[in-house]
Design a protein around this motif. Structure first.
Motif: not given
Length: 121
Positions: A1-14, A95-102
């Motif tokens: 899975m590639a890092y998505d710089s627009n995921n919600i946590f990246a947006r919170i960090l910015r 499989d573990s239901h990781q919702d945010v790719p961060h």
């Protein structure tokens, strides 16, 4: 899975999306989950762009790794959940239901949490 710089946590960090912050230092940001699964539900995220624990453990610097886990312990102590206990959860992949790719940890506490997984059949 590639890092998505627009995921919600990246947006919170910015600073693009607000959060109810409980802790921040040079390596970590921690905040209350907006959909808590327990009376205490805090998310702890590294400030670096890491998709999962595997990615974090492979690419993060020793200072980032140490800082992250020391911060998680400090945050749990500051939340006052040491005496009764808490659960740390990190999901990895579909499989573990990781919702945010961060990469992130959930600190869950404040009531008996029951078994770790539901028993099958």
């Amino acid at each position: 899975m590639a890092y998505d710089s627009n995921n919600i946590f990246a947006r919170i960090l910015r600073g693009e999306i607000p959060c109810n912050k409980v802790y921040e230092d040079q390596h970590v940001l921690a905040f209350h989950d907006i959909h808590p699964q327990a009376p205490t539900h805090i998310l702890v995220i590294p400030k670096g762009a890491y998709v999962s624990f595997a990615d974090f453990s492979e690419r993060a610097t020793p200072d980032e790794i140490t800082g992250f886990f020391r911060a998680a312990g400090l945050i749990a102590r500051q939340a006052g959940v040491d005496a009764t206990g808490y659960r740390l959860i990190s999901n990895h992949g579909r499989d573990s239901h990781q919702d945010v790719p961060h990469f992130h940890l959930h600190i869950l506490a404040g009531r008996p949490l029951g078994p770790l997984l539901l028993r099958q059949g």
